[in-house]
Scaffold this motif. Structure first.
Motif, PDB file in Angstrom:
ATOM      1  N   ASP A   4       0.809  -1.148  -0.293  1.00 43.45           N
ATOM      2  CA  ASP A   4       0.110   0.283   0.231  1.00 43.45           C
ATOM      3  C   ASP A   4       0.766   1.677  -0.068  1.00 43.45           C
ATOM      4  OD1 ASP A   4      -2.122  -1.422   0.100  1.00 43.45           O
ATOM      5  OD2 ASP A   4      -2.276  -2.189   2.034  1.00 43.45           O
ATOM      6  N   ARG A   5       2.221   1.006   0.197  1.00 45.38           N
ATOM      7  CA  ARG A   5       2.607   1.903   0.349  1.00 45.38           C
ATOM      8  C   ARG A   5       2.596   2.852  -1.011  1.00 45.38           C
ATOM      9  NH1 ARG A   5       6.866   2.790   5.402  1.00 45.38           N
ATOM     10  NH2 ARG A   5       6.129   1.487   6.373  1.00 45.38           N
ATOM     11  N   GLU A   6       3.402   4.095  -1.107  1.00 40.37           N
ATOM     12  CA  GLU A   6       4.025   4.757  -2.491  1.00 40.37           C
ATOM     13  C   GLU A   6       5.267   3.982  -2.926  1.00 40.37           C
ATOM     14  OE1 GLU A   6       2.726   8.096  -4.282  1.00 40.37           O
ATOM     15  OE2 GLU A   6       0.906   6.806  -2.727  1.00 40.37           O
ATOM     16  N   PRO A   7       5.191   3.741  -4.428  1.00 41.20           N
ATOM     17  CA  PRO A   7       6.340   3.046  -4.986  1.00 41.20           C
ATOM     18  C   PRO A   7       7.424   3.625  -5.059  1.00 41.20           C
ATOM     19  CG  PRO A   7       4.716   2.985  -6.608  1.00 41.20           C
ATOM     20  CD  PRO A   7       3.899   3.388  -5.526  1.00 41.20           C
ATOM     21  N   ILE A   8       8.808   2.971  -4.490  1.00 46.37           N
ATOM     22  CA  ILE A   8       9.642   3.568  -5.015  1.00 46.37           C
ATOM     23  C   ILE A   8      10.095   3.941  -6.773  1.00 46.37           C
ATOM     24  CG2 ILE A   8      12.546   3.274  -4.786  1.00 46.37           C
ATOM     25  CD1 ILE A   8      10.997   4.460  -2.073  1.00 46.37           C
ATOM     26  N   ARG A   9       9.913   5.395  -7.437  1.00 51.48           N
ATOM     27  CA  ARG A   9      10.250   5.241  -8.922  1.00 51.48           C
ATOM     28  C   ARG A   9      11.519   5.125  -9.696  1.00 51.48           C
ATOM     29  NH1 ARG A   9       6.677   9.847  -8.591  1.00 51.48           N
ATOM     30  NH2 ARG A   9       8.147  10.082  -7.096  1.00 51.48           N
ATOM     31  N   VAL A  10      12.139   4.191 -10.084  1.00 50.41           N
ATOM     32  CA  VAL A  10      13.855   3.801 -10.441  1.00 50.41           C
ATOM     33  C   VAL A  10      13.431   3.995 -12.207  1.00 50.41           C
ATOM     34  CG1 VAL A  10      15.313   2.715 -10.652  1.00 50.41           C
ATOM     35  CG2 VAL A  10      13.865   2.289  -8.323  1.00 50.41           C
ATOM     36  N   ALA A  11      14.687   5.218 -12.708  1.00 48.66           N
ATOM     37  CA  ALA A  11      14.848   5.576 -13.988  1.00 48.66           C
ATOM     38  C   ALA A  11      16.275   4.434 -14.242  1.00 48.66           C
ATOM     39  CB  ALA A  11      14.954   6.907 -14.291  1.00 48.66           C
ATOM     40  N   LEU A  12      16.619   4.028 -15.113  1.00 56.19           N
ATOM     41  CA  LEU A  12      17.176   3.298 -15.720  1.00 56.19           C
ATOM     42  C   LEU A  12      17.905   3.956 -16.721  1.00 56.19           C
ATOM     43  CD1 LEU A  12      20.001   1.183 -15.212  1.00 56.19           C
ATOM     44  CD2 LEU A  12      17.987  -0.586 -16.458  1.00 56.19           C
ATOM     45  N   LEU A  13      19.574   4.436 -17.077  1.00 55.40           N
ATOM     46  CA  LEU A  13      20.118   4.706 -18.373  1.00 55.40           C
ATOM     47  C   LEU A  13      20.942   4.141 -18.532  1.00 55.40           C
ATOM     48  CD1 LEU A  13      20.288   8.982 -16.612  1.00 55.40           C
ATOM     49  CD2 LEU A  13      18.701   7.942 -17.236  1.00 55.40           C
ATOM     50  N   GLY A  14      20.692   3.904 -19.332  1.00 57.36           N
ATOM     51  CA  GLY A  14      21.151   2.676 -20.289  1.00 57.36           C
ATOM     52  C   GLY A  14      20.684   1.485 -20.054  1.00 57.36           C
ATOM     53  N   CYS A  15      21.116   0.266 -21.043  1.00 57.82           N
ATOM     54  CA  CYS A  15      20.561  -0.587 -20.658  1.00 57.82           C
ATOM     55  C   CYS A  15      21.657  -1.588 -21.414  1.00 57.82           C
ATOM     56  CB  CYS A  15      19.018  -1.220 -21.528  1.00 57.82           C
ATOM     57  SG  CYS A  15      18.404  -2.399 -20.993  1.00 57.82           S
ATOM     58  N   VAL A  41       9.667  -1.271  -5.578  1.00 53.52           N
ATOM     59  CA  VAL A  41      10.066  -0.224  -6.773  1.00 53.52           C
ATOM     60  C   VAL A  41       9.844  -1.330  -7.913  1.00 53.52           C
ATOM     61  CG1 VAL A  41      13.174  -0.621  -7.172  1.00 53.52           C
ATOM     62  CG2 VAL A  41      12.477  -1.751  -4.523  1.00 53.52           C
ATOM     63  N   GLN A  42       9.625  -0.048  -8.458  1.00 54.64           N
ATOM     64  CA  GLN A  42       9.249  -0.183  -9.656  1.00 54.64           C
ATOM     65  C   GLN A  42       9.583   0.627 -10.350  1.00 54.64           C
ATOM     66  OE1 GLN A  42       5.156   2.077  -9.725  1.00 54.64           O
ATOM     67  NE2 GLN A  42       4.866   2.079 -11.699  1.00 54.64           N
ATOM     68  N   VAL A  43      10.494   0.087 -11.933  1.00 59.25           N
ATOM     69  CA  VAL A  43      11.150   0.913 -12.486  1.00 59.25           C
ATOM     70  C   VAL A  43       9.939   1.279 -13.770  1.00 59.25           C
ATOM     71  CG1 VAL A  43      12.157   0.590 -14.977  1.00 59.25           C
ATOM     72  CG2 VAL A  43      12.571  -0.432 -12.664  1.00 59.25           C
ATOM     73  N   THR A  44      10.325   2.884 -13.959  1.00 52.76           N
ATOM     74  CA  THR A  44       9.507   3.875 -14.692  1.00 52.76           C
ATOM     75  C   THR A  44       9.731   4.576 -15.798  1.00 52.76           C
ATOM     76  OG1 THR A  44      10.554   5.897 -13.338  1.00 52.76           O
ATOM     77  CG2 THR A  44       8.425   5.166 -12.489  1.00 52.76           C
ATOM     78  N   GLY A  45      11.301   3.825 -15.916  1.00 49.44           N
ATOM     79  CA  GLY A  45      11.403   3.610 -17.488  1.00 49.44           C
ATOM     80  C   GLY A  45      12.754   3.363 -17.187  1.00 49.44           C
ATOM     81  N   VAL A  46      13.279   3.327 -19.010  1.00 45.75           N
ATOM     82  CA  VAL A  46      14.930   2.937 -19.645  1.00 45.75           C
ATOM     83  C   VAL A  46      15.196   3.501 -20.689  1.00 45.75           C
ATOM     84  CG1 VAL A  46      16.115   1.015 -19.744  1.00 45.75           C
ATOM     85  CG2 VAL A  46      13.989   0.311 -18.858  1.00 45.75           C
ATOM     86  N   ALA A  47      16.129   4.483 -20.405  1.00 45.22           N
ATOM     87  CA  ALA A  47      16.344   5.438 -21.683  1.00 45.22           C
ATOM     88  C   ALA A  47      17.908   3.911 -22.145  1.00 45.22           C
ATOM     89  CB  ALA A  47      16.967   6.615 -21.067  1.00 45.22           C
ATOM     90  N   VAL A  48      17.114   4.056 -22.629  1.00 43.83           N
ATOM     91  CA  VAL A  48      18.147   3.591 -24.630  1.00 43.83           C
ATOM     92  C   VAL A  48      18.707   4.334 -25.429  1.00 43.83           C
ATOM     93  CG1 VAL A  48      17.548   1.255 -23.020  1.00 43.83           C
ATOM     94  CG2 VAL A  48      16.336   2.324 -25.426  1.00 43.83           C
ATOM     95  N   ARG A  49      20.103   3.976 -26.703  1.00 39.98           N
ATOM     96  CA  ARG A  49      20.274   4.700 -27.439  1.00 39.98           C
ATOM     97  C   ARG A  49      19.173   4.474 -28.770  1.00 39.98           C
ATOM     98  NH1 ARG A  49      26.506   5.850 -28.345  1.00 39.98           N
ATOM     99  NH2 ARG A  49      26.201   3.715 -28.272  1.00 39.98           N
ATOM    100  N   ILE A  81      25.040   3.950 -18.661  1.00 44.77           N
ATOM    101  CA  ILE A  81      25.637   4.366 -19.577  1.00 44.77           C
ATOM    102  C   ILE A  81      27.235   4.442 -19.584  1.00 44.77           C
ATOM    103  CG2 ILE A  81      25.800   6.550 -20.941  1.00 44.77           C
ATOM    104  CD1 ILE A  81      23.090   7.477 -20.506  1.00 44.77           C
ATOM    105  N   GLY A  82      27.964   4.797 -18.855  1.00 43.94           N
ATOM    106  CA  GLY A  82      28.962   5.176 -18.735  1.00 43.94           C
ATOM    107  C   GLY A  82      29.278   6.047 -19.792  1.00 43.94           C
ATOM    108  N   GLY A  83      31.114   6.101 -19.325  1.00 46.50           N
ATOM    109  CA  GLY A  83      31.937   7.629 -20.141  1.00 46.50           C
ATOM    110  C   GLY A  83      31.426   9.124 -19.132  1.00 46.50           C
TER     111      GLY A  83
END
Ligand SMILES: NC(=O)c1ccc[n+]([C@@H]2O[C@H](COP(=O)([O-])OP(=O)(O)OC[C@H]3O[C@@H](n4cnc5c(N)ncnc54)[C@H](O)[C@@H]3O)[C@@H](O)[C@H]2O)c1
Ligand SMILES: N[C@@H](CCO)C(=O)O
Ligand code: NA
Length: 434
Positions: A4-15, A41-49, A81-83
């Motif tokens: 019932d708690r608000e999820p921890i929202r996670v953005a992943l940069l680089g896959c 724990v909820q992934v809300t988006g994955v940034a990729v190229r 992502i690195g660099g």
């Protein structure tokens, strides 16, 4: 109820190698992550190229706009992502926007760590980076937290999996350098640009991070002396073998105490010969091992997989759980500790020992000429071995400890002696008493 708690929202940069494993593990056991952090724990988006390269990532999560993802409704940004750029700008944007950060990007931390730690501090958020040094091995948290009450004097070890994989293969099978490097790339150990591994930049970035944490001092990437393994030849490996030693790329961070009691830090990365019975000699493949010597704790050894997707993802996820727990209790992890402000000693002033292998004329007086050159430079000899081969002889010298500058200048003078045909191998010696 946790659900019932608000999820921890996670953005992943680089896959890529590590990001893929982070996503797989995180999505495979959602209940466990919720139970361990105290909130879903909820992934809300994955940034990729290139989205089409990620058929296993749910389409609704994929985006090519990492900045928009960071600016959106997220609590934690995981950067894989690195660099330097765009990772630096994205992480500053996240921190300044009040989002905590987890990263495995040692190159970025070594170059811009202070800027990132300050941004985290100002915003009152966390920055965790266990995967940045020695992959899966819990090493930074022990230095930052478990040993925070002790005084660390030395951190020494193997912190680059790719070069250790290459050196292990060269030593055990005599395999060539470039074929082994290709294999390390296929196995997901090498950096996107593998010269970062073979030229020692990756290990030097890790040494920068280790020295800063161990000695509570800001250390710049340029403060760390760096030599990679691209100059290590089969002749060096053979020379090491003949003396019951092996060659490893070591990172060594030391507290140096002068006679008048003043302290400084020395941080260096270079190949070194170590005895075959030294614990680091048996660390093979992409494994890493690091010794920490602390005043009260004594000697500690950390060992495990230092590279690869899943092992590195383990460290990232441990950090993610820590950040999420802090968010659940509205707390914060440790901040940068740089109160000691010790100066960093130049490599030339650092005490080291050398192994030198020479091809010389096989005539009387050569050995005494070589020995006199050492003597003139105040470098004392520990071991000499001479073997005749017709017109030529080979001469192996292992020195006692001297400053690195004195040893270097001795080798330069020896190379100019008329009776010295070739300097076959010069390598530092570590892991035995001087
Ligand atoms: N591979 C390892 O063993 C290991 C271990 C520990 C830490 N690390 C660190 O983790 C980070 C990632 O390493 P990796 O091996 O997964 O690298 P990788 O090259 O496999 O993955 C990086 C991914 O980021 C993507 N990318 C590049 N620019 C992007 C952008 N602007 N937006 C979104 N995505 C972008 C690339 O397309 C690639 O898929 C690096 O900092 C590396 O040093 C790697
Ligand atoms: N390229 C790095 C990845 C782990 O940091 C290595 O080989 O150790
Ligand atoms: Na680690």
């Amino acid at each position: 109820m946790i659900e019932d708690r608000e999820p921890i929202r996670v953005a992943l940069l680089g896959c890529g190698t590590v990001g893929t494993e982070v996503l797989r593990l995180l999505q495979g056991r959602p209940e466990e992550f919720a139970a361990r952090t105290g909130a879903p724990v909820q992934v809300t988006g994955v940034a990729v190229r290139r989205p089409h390269k990620h058929p296993n990532v749910p389409e609704h999560l994929l985006t090519t706009d990492a900045a928009a993802l960071v600016d959106g409704d997220v609590d934690v940004v995981v950067e894989l992502i690195g660099g330097i750029e765009p990772a630096r700008s994205l992480l500053l944007r996240a921190l300044r926007g009040g989002k905590s950060v987890v990263t495995g990007n040692k190159a970025l931390l070594a170059e811009h760590g202070s800027e990132l730690y300050s941004a985290a501090d100002e915003a009152g958020v966390d920055i965790y980076f266990e995967a940045a040094v020695a992959g899966a091995i819990p090493l930074l948290r022990p230095l930052r937290e478990s040993l925070a009450g002790d005084r660390i004097n030395r951190v020494m070890g193997i912190v680059n999996g790719t070069t250790n994989y290459i050196l292990s293969a060269m030593d055990s099978t005599g395999a060539g350098y470039s074929e082994t490097l290709d294999e390390a790339g296929r196995l997901g150990y090498a950096e996107a640009d593998p010269t970062a591994d073979v030229d020692g930049f990756d290990a030097a970035a890790k040494a920068t991070i280790l020295a800063a944490l161990a000695f509570h001092t800001r250390v710049a990437a340029t403060d760390v002396y760096r030599e990679g393994i691209s100059a290590v030849r089969p002749g060096d490996i053979a020379a090491a073998k003949s003396l019951d030693r092996t060659v490893k790329l070591l990172a060594i961070c030391e507290r140096v105490v002068a006679e008048d009691g003043t302290e400084s830090v020395s941080a260096r990365v270079h190949p070194a010969m170590i005895p075959r019975d030294h614990p680091l000699a048996s660390v093979g493949g992409a494994f890493n091992a690091v010794f920490v010597e602390a005043e009260a704790a004594g000697s500690l050894m950390f060992y495990g997989q230092g590279a690869g997707g899943a092992p590195s993802a383990s460290a990232v996820l441990g950090d993610l759980v820590a950040v999420a727990r802090n968010l659940v209790v509205a707390g914060k992890g440790p901040r940068e500790s740089a109160h000691a402000k010790l100066p960093v000693q130049p490599m030339g002033a650092t005490p080291t020992r050398y192994h030198i292998s020479l091809d010389v004329d096989d005539k009387p007086g050569v050995l005494s000429q070589v020995a006199a050159t050492f003597n003139d430079n105040d470098v004392s000899i520990s071991v000499v071995r001479q073997a005749g081969r017709g017109e030529e002889a080979s001469l192996v010298v292992v020195t006692h400890t001297a400053t690195d500058a004195a040893l270097k200048s001795t080798v330069d003078k020896i190379a100019q002696l008329a009776s010295v045909r070739e300097v076959v191998s010069v390598m530092r010696v570590e892991g035995e008493s001087s």
